[in-house]
Design a protein around this motif. Structure first.
Motif, PDB file in Angstrom:
ATOM      1  N   HIS A   1       0.042  -8.196 -24.489  1.00  0.00           N
ATOM      2  CA  HIS A   1      -0.567  -9.432 -23.975  1.00  0.00           C
ATOM      3  C   HIS A   1       0.084  -9.710 -22.629  1.00  0.00           C
ATOM      4  CE1 HIS A   1      -1.677 -13.604 -23.407  1.00  0.00           C
ATOM      5  NE2 HIS A   1      -2.505 -13.521 -24.433  1.00  0.00           N
TER       6      HIS A   1
ATOM      7  N   SER B   1      -0.135 -17.745 -24.360  1.00  0.00           N
ATOM      8  CA  SER B   1      -0.981 -17.328 -25.478  1.00  0.00           C
ATOM      9  C   SER B   1      -0.812 -18.248 -26.679  1.00  0.00           C
ATOM     10  CB  SER B   1      -0.565 -15.909 -25.878  1.00  0.00           C
ATOM     11  OG  SER B   1      -0.706 -15.711 -27.260  1.00  0.00           O
ATOM     12  N   ARG B   2      -1.896 -18.461 -27.391  1.00  0.00           N
ATOM     13  CA  ARG B   2      -1.777 -19.193 -28.650  1.00  0.00           C
ATOM     14  C   ARG B   2      -1.740 -18.199 -29.818  1.00  0.00           C
ATOM     15  NH1 ARG B   2      -5.998 -23.707 -28.698  1.00  0.00           N
ATOM     16  NH2 ARG B   2      -5.007 -24.251 -26.748  1.00  0.00           N
ATOM     17  N   VAL B   3      -2.738 -17.301 -29.827  1.00  0.00           N
ATOM     18  CA  VAL B   3      -2.892 -16.417 -30.989  1.00  0.00           C
ATOM     19  C   VAL B   3      -1.860 -15.286 -30.971  1.00  0.00           C
ATOM     20  CG1 VAL B   3      -4.468 -14.902 -32.227  1.00  0.00           C
ATOM     21  CG2 VAL B   3      -5.335 -16.991 -31.151  1.00  0.00           C
ATOM     22  N   ASN B   4      -1.821 -14.556 -29.885  1.00  0.00           N
ATOM     23  CA  ASN B   4      -0.912 -13.398 -29.855  1.00  0.00           C
ATOM     24  C   ASN B   4       0.557 -13.789 -29.965  1.00  0.00           C
ATOM     25  OD1 ASN B   4      -2.417 -10.571 -29.046  1.00  0.00           O
ATOM     26  ND2 ASN B   4      -3.573 -12.385 -28.479  1.00  0.00           N
TER      27      ASN B   4
ATOM     28  N   PHE C   1      -8.702  -9.172 -27.120  1.00  0.00           N
ATOM     29  CA  PHE C   1      -9.890  -8.414 -26.728  1.00  0.00           C
ATOM     30  C   PHE C   1     -10.257  -8.813 -25.297  1.00  0.00           C
ATOM     31  CE2 PHE C   1     -14.193  -6.952 -28.658  1.00  0.00           C
ATOM     32  CZ  PHE C   1     -13.765  -5.643 -28.681  1.00  0.00           C
ATOM     33  N   TYR C   2     -10.172  -7.868 -24.368  1.00  0.00           N
ATOM     34  CA  TYR C   2     -10.516  -8.114 -22.957  1.00  0.00           C
ATOM     35  C   TYR C   2     -11.643  -7.164 -22.575  1.00  0.00           C
ATOM     36  CZ  TYR C   2      -6.369 -10.973 -21.698  1.00  0.00           C
ATOM     37  OH  TYR C   2      -5.418 -11.958 -21.584  1.00  0.00           O
TER      38      TYR C   2
ATOM     39  N   TYR D   1     -14.262  -6.214 -24.041  1.00  0.00           N
ATOM     40  CA  TYR D   1     -14.624  -5.328 -25.156  1.00  0.00           C
ATOM     41  C   TYR D   1     -13.621  -4.194 -25.338  1.00  0.00           C
ATOM     42  CZ  TYR D   1     -18.659  -8.147 -24.346  1.00  0.00           C
ATOM     43  OH  TYR D   1     -19.464  -9.238 -24.143  1.00  0.00           O
TER      44      TYR D   1
ATOM     45  N   SER E   1      -7.096 -10.147 -31.286  1.00  0.00           N
ATOM     46  CA  SER E   1      -7.636 -11.513 -31.209  1.00  0.00           C
ATOM     47  C   SER E   1      -8.897 -11.448 -30.368  1.00  0.00           C
ATOM     48  CB  SER E   1      -6.608 -12.461 -30.594  1.00  0.00           C
ATOM     49  OG  SER E   1      -6.362 -12.144 -29.248  1.00  0.00           O
ATOM     50  N   VAL E   2      -9.998 -11.842 -30.977  1.00  0.00           N
ATOM     51  CA  VAL E   2     -11.309 -11.751 -30.326  1.00  0.00           C
ATOM     52  C   VAL E   2     -11.738 -13.161 -29.935  1.00  0.00           C
ATOM     53  CG1 VAL E   2     -13.721 -11.061 -30.657  1.00  0.00           C
ATOM     54  CG2 VAL E   2     -11.880  -9.720 -31.725  1.00  0.00           C
ATOM     55  N   GLY E   3     -12.070 -13.343 -28.655  1.00  0.00           N
ATOM     56  CA  GLY E   3     -12.401 -14.682 -28.175  1.00  0.00           C
ATOM     57  C   GLY E   3     -13.666 -15.252 -28.783  1.00  0.00           C
ATOM     58  N   GLY E   4     -14.724 -14.434 -28.836  1.00  0.00           N
ATOM     59  CA  GLY E   4     -16.050 -14.917 -29.241  1.00  0.00           C
ATOM     60  C   GLY E   4     -16.197 -15.112 -30.743  1.00  0.00           C
TER      61      GLY E   4
ATOM     62  N   TYR F   1     -21.128 -11.280 -32.470  1.00  0.00           N
ATOM     63  CA  TYR F   1     -20.840  -9.844 -32.602  1.00  0.00           C
ATOM     64  C   TYR F   1     -21.725  -9.216 -33.670  1.00  0.00           C
ATOM     65  CZ  TYR F   1     -16.988 -10.022 -29.315  1.00  0.00           C
ATOM     66  OH  TYR F   1     -16.255 -10.145 -28.161  1.00  0.00           O
TER      67      TYR F   1
ATOM     68  N   SER G   1     -10.909 -16.779 -31.076  1.00  0.00           N
ATOM     69  CA  SER G   1      -9.514 -16.962 -30.622  1.00  0.00           C
ATOM     70  C   SER G   1      -9.408 -17.905 -29.427  1.00  0.00           C
ATOM     71  CB  SER G   1      -8.901 -15.614 -30.238  1.00  0.00           C
ATOM     72  OG  SER G   1      -8.832 -14.803 -31.365  1.00  0.00           O
ATOM     73  N   VAL G   2     -10.466 -18.008 -28.624  1.00  0.00           N
ATOM     74  CA  VAL G   2     -10.370 -18.893 -27.449  1.00  0.00           C
ATOM     75  C   VAL G   2     -10.252 -20.366 -27.845  1.00  0.00           C
ATOM     76  CG1 VAL G   2     -11.408 -17.592 -25.548  1.00  0.00           C
ATOM     77  CG2 VAL G   2     -12.904 -18.697 -27.195  1.00  0.00           C
TER      78      VAL G   2
HETATM   79  C1  LIG Z   1      -9.848 -10.958 -18.820  1.00  0.00           C
HETATM   80  C2  LIG Z   1     -10.368 -11.474 -20.128  1.00  0.00           C
HETATM   81  C3  LIG Z   1     -11.374 -10.776 -20.767  1.00  0.00           C
HETATM   82  C4  LIG Z   1     -11.859 -11.225 -22.002  1.00  0.00           C
HETATM   83  N1  LIG Z   1     -12.844 -10.508 -22.625  1.00  0.00           N
HETATM   84  C5  LIG Z   1     -13.289 -10.907 -23.827  1.00  0.00           C
HETATM   85  C6  LIG Z   1     -14.285 -10.127 -24.521  1.00  0.00           C
HETATM   86  O1  LIG Z   1     -14.756  -9.091 -24.064  1.00  0.00           O
HETATM   87  N2  LIG Z   1     -14.703 -10.588 -25.725  1.00  0.00           N
HETATM   88  C7  LIG Z   1     -14.202 -11.722 -26.296  1.00  0.00           C
HETATM   89  O2  LIG Z   1     -14.626 -12.060 -27.401  1.00  0.00           O
HETATM   90  N3  LIG Z   1     -13.232 -12.443 -25.676  1.00  0.00           N
HETATM   91  C8  LIG Z   1     -12.765 -12.064 -24.474  1.00  0.00           C
HETATM   92  N4  LIG Z   1     -11.773 -12.778 -23.853  1.00  0.00           N
HETATM   93  C9  LIG Z   1     -11.113 -13.890 -24.567  1.00  0.00           C
HETATM   94  C10 LIG Z   1      -9.791 -13.414 -25.187  1.00  0.00           C
HETATM   95  O3  LIG Z   1     -10.030 -12.419 -26.166  1.00  0.00           O
HETATM   96  C11 LIG Z   1      -9.029 -14.590 -25.804  1.00  0.00           C
HETATM   97  O4  LIG Z   1      -8.757 -15.494 -24.764  1.00  0.00           O
HETATM   98  C12 LIG Z   1      -7.736 -14.165 -26.466  1.00  0.00           C
HETATM   99  O5  LIG Z   1      -8.000 -13.318 -27.552  1.00  0.00           O
HETATM  100  C13 LIG Z   1      -6.960 -15.368 -26.960  1.00  0.00           C
HETATM  101  O6  LIG Z   1      -5.692 -14.955 -27.398  1.00  0.00           O
HETATM  102  P1  LIG Z   1      -4.333 -15.633 -26.859  1.00  0.00           P
HETATM  103  O7  LIG Z   1      -4.355 -17.083 -27.290  1.00  0.00           O
HETATM  104  O8  LIG Z   1      -3.243 -14.875 -27.504  1.00  0.00           O
HETATM  105  O9  LIG Z   1      -4.317 -15.467 -25.354  1.00  0.00           O
HETATM  106  C14 LIG Z   1     -11.303 -12.388 -22.599  1.00  0.00           C
HETATM  107  C15 LIG Z   1     -10.301 -13.085 -21.920  1.00  0.00           C
HETATM  108  C16 LIG Z   1      -9.840 -12.650 -20.712  1.00  0.00           C
HETATM  109  C17 LIG Z   1      -8.744 -13.418 -20.009  1.00  0.00           C
END
Ligand SMILES: Cc1cc2nc3c(=O)[nH]c(=O)nc-3n(C[C@H](O)[C@H](O)[C@H](O)COP(=O)(O)O)c2cc1C
Length: 192
Positions: free
Chosen positions: A9, A15-18, A65-66, A68, A106-109, A114, A151-152
């Protein structure tokens, strides 16, 4: 079972999740390495990294997840550490064969994005296929991945709760068995 837990990370302080999962992994007694802190310049101690891999049974790659996929440092780590003659090549060079590989993501969406036709179109395991094939080439057992949707917008409580689930998942020996098809393929190729 010795678990090596590599965290990719870019900034755990934000970060919150990681960060919650990293803490949970430490409490569980895994060997935890914060890779961006160790290698801010993307220059690995390859010998050290390979030694760590050899000394553990289950290798976990944790990342947000950045696009994909993973943050860039993990891609660089794969390029530099999983070298020919160590991780892949002729049978006698497969030094990691038989170890487990688990992804912790950790997947944001949200989950409903998905799915086929959703705005992310593919499932998370489908999008993680390059990691699965990397494991296959190195004869690592690709275990069922662990991931969390949304995760967002995760609260600290969500993140902590999933940290507990993550530790349960990673200490479950049976997660490496569901890819029995892969193991059968290894066997048919004369590699056990
Ligand atoms: C550069 C970048 C790319 C990202 N791409 C995706 C993605 O492709 N799919 C998705 O679901 N979330 C995406 N996100 C959201 C992150 O997965 C999410 O913010 C992260 O898992 C949260 O974990 P954290 O609290 O540990 O930072 C992206 C975020 C960033 C900053």
């Amino acid at each position: 079972m010795k678990v090596l837990y590599l965290v990719f990370h870019p900034d755990l302080t934000k970060s919150r999740v990681n960060s919650a999962w990293t803490q949970a992994a430490r409490q569980a007694g895994f060997t935890v390495k914060d890779m961006y802190s160790l290698y801010p310049n993307f220059k690995f101690d390859v010998e050290r990294e390979q030694k760590d891999l050899l000394e553990h049974d289950r290798i976990v790659l944790q990342f947000p997840f950045y696009w994909y996929s993973s943050p860039a440092l993990l891609k660089q780590w794969l390029d530099d550490v999983l070298t020919f003659g160590f991780a892949y090549g002729p049978k006698e060079m497969l030094k990691l064969a038989g170890k487990d590989l688990v992804l912790s993501v950790s997947v944001g969406g949200p989950q409903d994005s998905y799915v086929p036709g959703g705005y992310n179109n593919f499932t998370v395991p489908e999008l993680l296929r390059p990691f699965q094939q990397t494991a296959f080439l190195c004869r690592l057992n690709y275990c069922t991945p662990f991931w969390m949707h949304g995760s967002v917008i995760a609260t600290p409580e969500n993140a902590k709760e999933y940290g507990k689930k993550m530790v349960q998942h990673l200490t479950d020996p049976s997660i490496s068995d569901i890819w029995s098809v892969q193991k059968r393929i290894f066997k048919s190729m004369g590699i056990s």
